[in-house]
Design an enzyme around this catalytic site. Structure first.
Site, PDB file in Angstrom:
ATOM      1  CG  ASN A   1      31.029   6.092   3.395  1.00 54.40           C
ATOM      2  OD1 ASN A   1      31.182   5.454   2.425  1.00 54.40           O
ATOM      3  ND2 ASN A   1      31.118   5.601   4.529  1.00 54.40           N
ATOM      4  CG  ASP A   2      26.340   6.447   2.088  1.00 55.90           C
ATOM      5  OD1 ASP A   2      27.059   5.472   2.397  1.00 55.90           O
ATOM      6  OD2 ASP A   2      25.714   6.961   2.777  1.00 55.90           O
ATOM      7  CB  VAL A   3      28.599  10.639  -2.967  1.00 52.39           C
ATOM      8  CG1 VAL A   3      27.345  11.221  -2.350  1.00 52.39           C
ATOM      9  CG2 VAL A   3      29.734  11.343  -2.357  1.00 52.39           C
ATOM     10  CB  ILE A   4      33.061   7.662  -3.383  1.00 55.59           C
ATOM     11  CG1 ILE A   4      33.215   7.607  -1.824  1.00 55.59           C
ATOM     12  CG2 ILE A   4      33.145   9.365  -3.802  1.00 55.59           C
ATOM     13  CD1 ILE A   4      34.527   7.845  -1.315  1.00 55.59           C
TER      14      ILE A   4
ATOM     15  CB  ALA B 267      23.307   4.038   3.177  1.00 56.23           C
TER      16      ALA B 267
END
Lengths: 455, 98
Positions: free
Chosen positions: A381-384, A422
């Protein structure tokens, strides 16, 4: 002679560590380092025999047998998906051993040691104790025994500062007075500090924490080397301390956050925005995903922690093989902090026999993503999250991400629309080119594979 | 400070620099085995543990020495074995040279 043999062990560690930095030589490197360890153990045993001291061999042999059996069973039985917590646990044992070596020196010496010896004894004890308790809290979080979310101690991170200050004061008192009791106070406070420092750190920051604890276990071993005046411990410990530190810094850079921010911010407690889940998304079924994938030329797989949780590494390999048989080019785009330890995704995919040259890191993947037809996101999720690029108010603004929004179509496999670690929404999910496939990663992959085979 | 202690500091600083230089620019594929292998090397404290156990005098020292050897041995045996197990899985495309 003894010193020369220890030097040989130290050289084997250096050559072994060097070997571990390249895929083709890594296995041999690890074995060379193990050989160095065996040599060091033989040397110390021979040395004790030659010196003809009244040695308590029964204690040594019993310890080797018990420890060896536990280590063997853990290392050979534990599943690859549980690797992060296993590495954390081994690390805790190492730190604990160094703290115990310092404790033995305290018990044996009594008062009247040289100041510098007292200083390294305190350092070995304190750093080893922090590593021990911190690693086991990390183990508990990764194993799911302790909640993965950040848990702040009463009084917040300021409490950690107070505990750290008290530990230092007790350590200084131990050096100044030479009284055993101050050593034990310092060691006890260090155990508390390890717990209270790791508890507030969220699951997604675990790669950094594990790497840092690894570095600390090396420093503790080096300090123990000063305590007993042994060069092999100093060399081995310093190597690991430096290597672990570099990895820690690399992880922090990959998240565009300072180490201090990761350790002390209690990040992840940010309020979740209210409108998550209310905006419309395009839902996809296994058939939709199968059609998109089967008629693509180039497919990227972006794995995240969801892949590990679902133990879907074999399922993703099966789907990728089916696509490759149709002449589709498949590669894996891996963010440096995907998963729960550095390189976590690489290990999981390697277990499923995915060749490592199909695994692209951030710098290799981003230029490819612009020419990719379909991206399959598995529990990441957060890495994209494109907010990292274009929303200066976002908590993750500035973090380098995988540019999956550059590809034509993105299929996001996720169990629900809940935000990532996050606690922030991901605008990617609402874009036109994004299909949301709500399912467990393994189930989704298996269903998509059978849908592809029916086409 | 004794000469031996100063020699120890020299060795420590040099070894740390060697560590820094070796580890720079390691491909992410190897981060986990590298960390795990390095972790096993930090089990070198087993040498100190064996000395502590062998020279233990009194029940407290025996308990500490015994636990030190157990902890260090778990770290060493477990660490090297699990690293080997991980590395065994790392493969390239068969027949495709890098």
């Amino acid at each position: 002679m003894t010193e020369l043999a220890y030097l040989a062990a130290g050289v084997l560690f250096i050559v072994g560590l060097k070997g571990l930095t390249s895929p083709t030589t890594a296995r041999r490197g690890n074995r060379l380092a193990a050989l160095g360890m065996l040599l060091a153990v033989i040397v110390v045993v021979v040395d004790l025999i030659v010196d003809d001291v009244a040695a308590a061999w029964a204690v040594v042999i019993a310890g080797l047998i018990v420890g060896g059996a536990i280590g063997f069973i853990l290392a050979t039985r534990v599943q690859m998906t549980d690797m992060p917590q296993l590495v954390a646990a081994f690390n805790g044992f190492g730190g604990g051993a160094s703290a115990l070596v310092a404790s033995a020196a305290i018990v044996a010496a009594g008062s009247g040691v040289a100041t510098e010896t007292a200083v390294v004894t305190v350092l070995s004890l304190v750093i080893g104790a922090v590593t021990l308790s911190g690693s086991f809290v990390a183990f508990g979080k990764l194993q799911g025994i302790i909640a993965g979310r950040p848990i702040s101690p009463p009084g917040g991170t300021a409490t950690n500062g107070v505990i750290a200050a008290l530990t230092v004061i007790a350590g200084i008192a131990a050096v100044a007075t030479g009284e055993d009791v101050w050593y034990w106070v310092a060691g006890g406070l260090a155990l508390v500090l390890g717990v209270s420092a790791v508890m507030p750190i969220g699951g997604a920051d675990m790669p950094v924490v594990i790497s840092l604890l690894n570095s600390l276990s090396g420093v503790a071993a080096a300090m123990a080397g000063f305590v007993i005046g042994n060069q092999a411990l100093i060399v081995g410990g310093a190597l690991v301390g430096a290597a672990g530190f570099i990895l820690t810094v690399e992880m922090s850079v990959a998240m565009n956050r300072s180490l201090a921010n990761i350790l002390f911010s209690g990040f992840g407690g940010a309020p979740v925005s209210d409108d998550i889940g209310t905006k419309p998304v395009k839902r996809a079924t296994a058939d939709d995903a199968a059609i998109a994938l089967a008629y693509a030329d180039k497919v990227a797989v972006v794995p995240g922690y969801g892949l590990a949780v679902a133990q879907a590494q074999h399922a993703v390999k099966d789907l990728a093989s089916a696509l490759e048989e149709r002449g589709i080019d498949v590669y894996y785009a891996i963010h440096p902090v995907a998963g729960r330890m550095p390189g976590h995704m690489n290990v999981l995919l390697a277990e499923a026999d995915v060749p490592y040259d199909q695994l692209y890191d951030l710098d290799q993947a981003n230029p490819q993503l612009t020419q990719t037809d379909v991206v399959l996101v598995l529990g990441a999720n957060d890495v994209i999250n494109p907010s990292a690029k274009d929303d200066p108010d976002s908590p993750i603004y500035g973090m380098p991400i995988l540019d999956v929004d550059e590809a034509t179509t993105t299929i996001v496999v996720k169990r629900s629309l809940s935000p990532g670690f996050a606690g922030i929404d991901n605008p990617l999910f609402y874009e036109d080119g994004t299909l949301m496939y709500f399912a467990d990663a393994k189930q989704a992959l298996e269903e998509t594979l059978s849908a592809v085979e029916r086409l | 400070m004794s000469d031996a202690f100063i020699a120890g500091i020299v060795v420590f600083v040099l070894a740390a620099f060697v560590g820094f230089e070796i580890i720079r620019r390691v491909p992410p594929t190897l981060h986990t085995p590298l960390m795990s292998g390095a972790n096993a090397i930090s089990g070198i404290t087993i040498v100190g543990a064996i000395i502590a156990a062998a020279l233990a005098d009194g029940w407290l020292a025996v308990v500490i020495g015994f636990l030190a050897v157990v902890f260090a041995t778990v770290n060493v045996i477990g660490g090297f074995l699990v690293t080997d197990r991980m590395l065994e899985m790392f493969k390239r495309v068969p027949g495709k040279p890098k």
